[in-house]
Design a protein around this motif. Structure first.
Motif, mmCIF file in Angstrom:
data_model
loop_
_atom_site.group_PDB
_atom_site.id
_atom_site.type_symbol
_atom_site.label_atom_id
_atom_site.label_comp_id
_atom_site.label_asym_id
_atom_site.label_seq_id
_atom_site.Cartn_x
_atom_site.Cartn_y
_atom_site.Cartn_z
ATOM 1 N N MET A 81 4.864 6.122 -11.181
ATOM 2 C CA MET A 81 3.591 6.234 -10.458
ATOM 3 C C MET A 81 3.740 5.932 -8.969
ATOM 4 S SD MET A 81 1.278 7.269 -12.546
ATOM 5 C CE MET A 81 -0.200 6.941 -11.645
ATOM 6 N N LEU A 82 4.831 5.325 -8.570
ATOM 7 C CA LEU A 82 5.043 5.032 -7.153
ATOM 8 C C LEU A 82 5.161 6.307 -6.322
ATOM 9 C CD1 LEU A 82 7.532 2.032 -7.386
ATOM 10 C CD2 LEU A 82 5.150 1.961 -6.643
ATOM 11 N N ARG A 83 5.576 7.396 -6.936
ATOM 12 C CA ARG A 83 5.741 8.644 -6.180
ATOM 13 C C ARG A 83 4.408 9.191 -5.680
ATOM 14 N NH1 ARG A 83 6.836 10.311 -11.385
ATOM 15 N NH2 ARG A 83 5.212 11.575 -12.294
ATOM 16 N N ASN A 84 3.298 8.738 -6.243
ATOM 17 C CA ASN A 84 1.979 9.232 -5.852
ATOM 18 C C ASN A 84 1.393 8.498 -4.651
ATOM 19 O OD1 ASN A 84 2.103 10.953 -8.052
ATOM 20 N ND2 ASN A 84 1.041 9.516 -9.390
ATOM 21 N N HIS A 85 2.154 7.594 -4.060
ATOM 22 C CA HIS A 85 1.613 6.760 -2.982
ATOM 23 C C HIS A 85 2.508 6.813 -1.756
ATOM 24 C CE1 HIS A 85 -1.364 5.093 -5.699
ATOM 25 N NE2 HIS A 85 -0.395 5.052 -6.593
ATOM 26 N N SER A 86 1.903 6.516 -0.621
ATOM 27 C CA SER A 86 2.672 6.485 0.619
ATOM 28 C C SER A 86 2.707 5.095 1.238
ATOM 29 C CB SER A 86 2.098 7.491 1.620
ATOM 30 O OG SER A 86 0.743 7.195 1.863
ATOM 31 N N PHE A 121 0.711 -2.968 -2.641
ATOM 32 C CA PHE A 121 1.301 -3.281 -3.949
ATOM 33 C C PHE A 121 2.113 -4.560 -3.871
ATOM 34 C CE2 PHE A 121 1.572 1.521 -4.969
ATOM 35 C CZ PHE A 121 0.237 1.537 -5.324
ATOM 36 N N GLU A 122 2.934 -4.646 -2.831
ATOM 37 C CA GLU A 122 3.774 -5.833 -2.668
ATOM 38 C C GLU A 122 2.912 -7.079 -2.522
ATOM 39 O OE1 GLU A 122 6.296 -4.808 0.626
ATOM 40 O OE2 GLU A 122 7.663 -3.637 -0.635
ATOM 41 N N MET A 123 1.847 -6.991 -1.717
ATOM 42 C CA MET A 123 0.963 -8.145 -1.535
ATOM 43 C C MET A 123 0.241 -8.486 -2.836
ATOM 44 S SD MET A 123 -0.485 -7.484 2.373
ATOM 45 C CE MET A 123 -2.123 -7.457 1.774
ATOM 46 N N PHE A 124 -0.217 -7.467 -3.588
ATOM 47 C CA PHE A 124 -0.926 -7.709 -4.842
ATOM 48 C C PHE A 124 -0.045 -8.458 -5.833
ATOM 49 C CE2 PHE A 124 -1.843 -6.406 -9.200
ATOM 50 C CZ PHE A 124 -3.163 -6.821 -9.319
ATOM 51 N N SER A 169 2.777 -10.052 -5.239
ATOM 52 C CA SER A 169 3.248 -11.326 -4.689
ATOM 53 C C SER A 169 2.199 -12.423 -4.829
ATOM 54 C CB SER A 169 3.624 -11.167 -3.212
ATOM 55 O OG SER A 169 4.730 -10.317 -3.087
ATOM 56 N N ALA A 170 0.942 -12.031 -4.944
ATOM 57 C CA ALA A 170 -0.142 -13.013 -5.083
ATOM 58 C C ALA A 170 -0.210 -13.616 -6.480
ATOM 59 C CB ALA A 170 -1.475 -12.363 -4.730
ATOM 60 N N ILE A 171 0.496 -13.041 -7.439
ATOM 61 C CA ILE A 171 0.491 -13.573 -8.797
ATOM 62 C C ILE A 171 1.320 -14.846 -8.828
ATOM 63 C CG2 ILE A 171 1.195 -13.126 -11.188
ATOM 64 C CD1 ILE A 171 0.686 -10.127 -10.591
ATOM 65 N N LYS A 172 0.757 -15.888 -9.430
ATOM 66 C CA LYS A 172 1.429 -17.185 -9.478
ATOM 67 C C LYS A 172 2.787 -17.046 -10.169
ATOM 68 C CE LYS A 172 0.961 -21.908 -11.001
ATOM 69 N NZ LYS A 172 0.197 -22.888 -11.727
ATOM 70 N N GLY A 173 3.821 -17.495 -9.487
ATOM 71 C CA GLY A 173 5.170 -17.462 -10.038
ATOM 72 C C GLY A 173 6.024 -16.334 -9.486
ATOM 73 N N ILE A 174 5.412 -15.326 -8.911
ATOM 74 C CA ILE A 174 6.194 -14.242 -8.316
ATOM 75 C C ILE A 174 6.491 -14.616 -6.870
ATOM 76 C CG2 ILE A 174 6.183 -11.825 -7.600
ATOM 77 C CD1 ILE A 174 4.652 -11.145 -10.108
ATOM 78 N N ARG A 175 7.772 -14.635 -6.556
ATOM 79 C CA ARG A 175 8.202 -15.074 -5.219
ATOM 80 C C ARG A 175 8.368 -13.921 -4.245
ATOM 81 N NH1 ARG A 175 12.366 -19.693 -6.986
ATOM 82 N NH2 ARG A 175 10.775 -21.225 -7.533
ATOM 83 N N ASP A 176 8.833 -12.776 -4.735
ATOM 84 C CA ASP A 176 9.099 -11.667 -3.825
ATOM 85 C C ASP A 176 9.001 -10.343 -4.585
ATOM 86 O OD1 ASP A 176 9.798 -10.517 -1.338
ATOM 87 O OD2 ASP A 176 11.897 -10.362 -1.947
ATOM 88 N N VAL A 177 8.514 -9.334 -3.893
ATOM 89 C CA VAL A 177 8.420 -7.989 -4.457
ATOM 90 C C VAL A 177 8.927 -7.006 -3.409
ATOM 91 C CG1 VAL A 177 6.873 -6.203 -5.357
ATOM 92 C CG2 VAL A 177 6.408 -8.599 -5.851
ATOM 93 N N LYS A 178 9.847 -6.171 -3.813
ATOM 94 C CA LYS A 178 10.362 -5.118 -2.928
ATOM 95 C C LYS A 178 10.198 -3.784 -3.644
ATOM 96 C CE LYS A 178 12.300 -7.581 0.383
ATOM 97 N NZ LYS A 178 11.403 -8.060 1.358
ATOM 98 N N ILE A 179 9.664 -2.826 -2.936
ATOM 99 C CA ILE A 179 9.472 -1.494 -3.502
ATOM 100 C C ILE A 179 10.366 -0.516 -2.753
ATOM 101 C CG2 ILE A 179 7.825 0.396 -3.805
ATOM 102 C CD1 ILE A 179 5.665 -1.699 -4.257
ATOM 103 N N GLU A 180 11.080 0.282 -3.516
ATOM 104 C CA GLU A 180 11.913 1.357 -2.973
ATOM 105 C C GLU A 180 11.248 2.678 -3.360
ATOM 106 O OE1 GLU A 180 14.505 1.150 -1.024
ATOM 107 O OE2 GLU A 180 14.515 -1.032 -1.056
ATOM 108 N N PRO A 181 10.450 3.261 -2.458
ATOM 109 C CA PRO A 181 9.686 4.457 -2.818
ATOM 110 C C PRO A 181 10.545 5.687 -3.107
ATOM 111 C CG PRO A 181 9.388 3.923 -0.498
ATOM 112 C CD PRO A 181 10.176 2.806 -1.098
ATOM 113 N N VAL A 182 11.676 5.807 -2.438
ATOM 114 C CA VAL A 182 12.506 6.995 -2.627
ATOM 115 C C VAL A 182 13.012 7.088 -4.066
ATOM 116 C CG1 VAL A 182 14.621 8.171 -1.893
ATOM 117 C CG2 VAL A 182 13.167 7.040 -0.202
#
Length: 194
Positions: A21-26, A31-34, A36-49
């Protein structure tokens, strides 16, 4: 329903997921902020390609299973993305008007199909009239009788006659849909979106 992600790599405290589903977004910062706001998640990295997400998390605060549930729910919702500008960015009153109009439109469709097979007026036809009137009058707000859909209903009734109630309802409903679309357009320009 197809799964919304595939686990590519999993070590304690770090998980890499393939999320088609990431291919449908620019834009991916939201997403990363959403996530990352979950308790216990320290970092989120998205690779769209390559359509992947890497999530670094604290195992004592959140489980891998819980993260996967969040991702699954979030991206299942994303399959409704084309409706988001219509449903999410408008007031609850407009959402109710959209729902009522969809129900009335569906009933009108059934009535048109039914009328092809039988030309008799029955209780269902009166239900259509009541549904259309309810849809139009509840959308009106203040000064209801000045709204285009109500004026159209009154004029259509006098010009088409009572014997053509289904046609009156269809014309009135169509103008109501146009008025709702105008309200949506106006709401999307408004800076306050509730």
């Amino acid at each position: 329903m197809a799964p919304s992600y595939t686990i590519l790599h999993d070590i304690p405290g770090r998980i890499r997921l393939q999320v088609p589903m990431l291919r449908n977004h620019s834009s991916f910062k939201e997403f990363e902020m959403f996530f990352s706001a979950i308790k216990g998640i320290r970092d989120v990295k998205i690779e769209p390609v390559i359509q992947t997400m890497v999530i670094v998390y604290n195992e004592r605060e959140v489980t891998k299973r819980k993260i996967c549930q969040y991702i699954s729910l979030f991206f299942r919702h994303e399959s409704l993305d084309p409706l988001d500008p219509i449903i999410v960015n408008v007031t609850p009153g407009i959402r109710k008007a959209i729902f009522r109009s969809l129900v009335t439109g569906f009933l009108l469709l059934i009535a048109v199909v039914k009328k092809r097979y039988t030309n008799q007026i029955d209780v269902f036809d009166y239900l259509i009239v009541i549904s259309t009137a309810h849809t139009v009058l509840t959308h009106g707000g203040t000064n209801r009788y000045r709204h285009p859909d109500i004026i159209t209903g009154i004029v259509s009734l006098f010009s088409l006659g009572a014997s053509n109630l289904l046609h009156v309802c269809m014309v009135t409903w169509a103008v109501n849909v146009l008025e709702i679309l105008h309200d949506i357009k106006r709401a999307n320009k408004s800076p306050i979106l509730l």
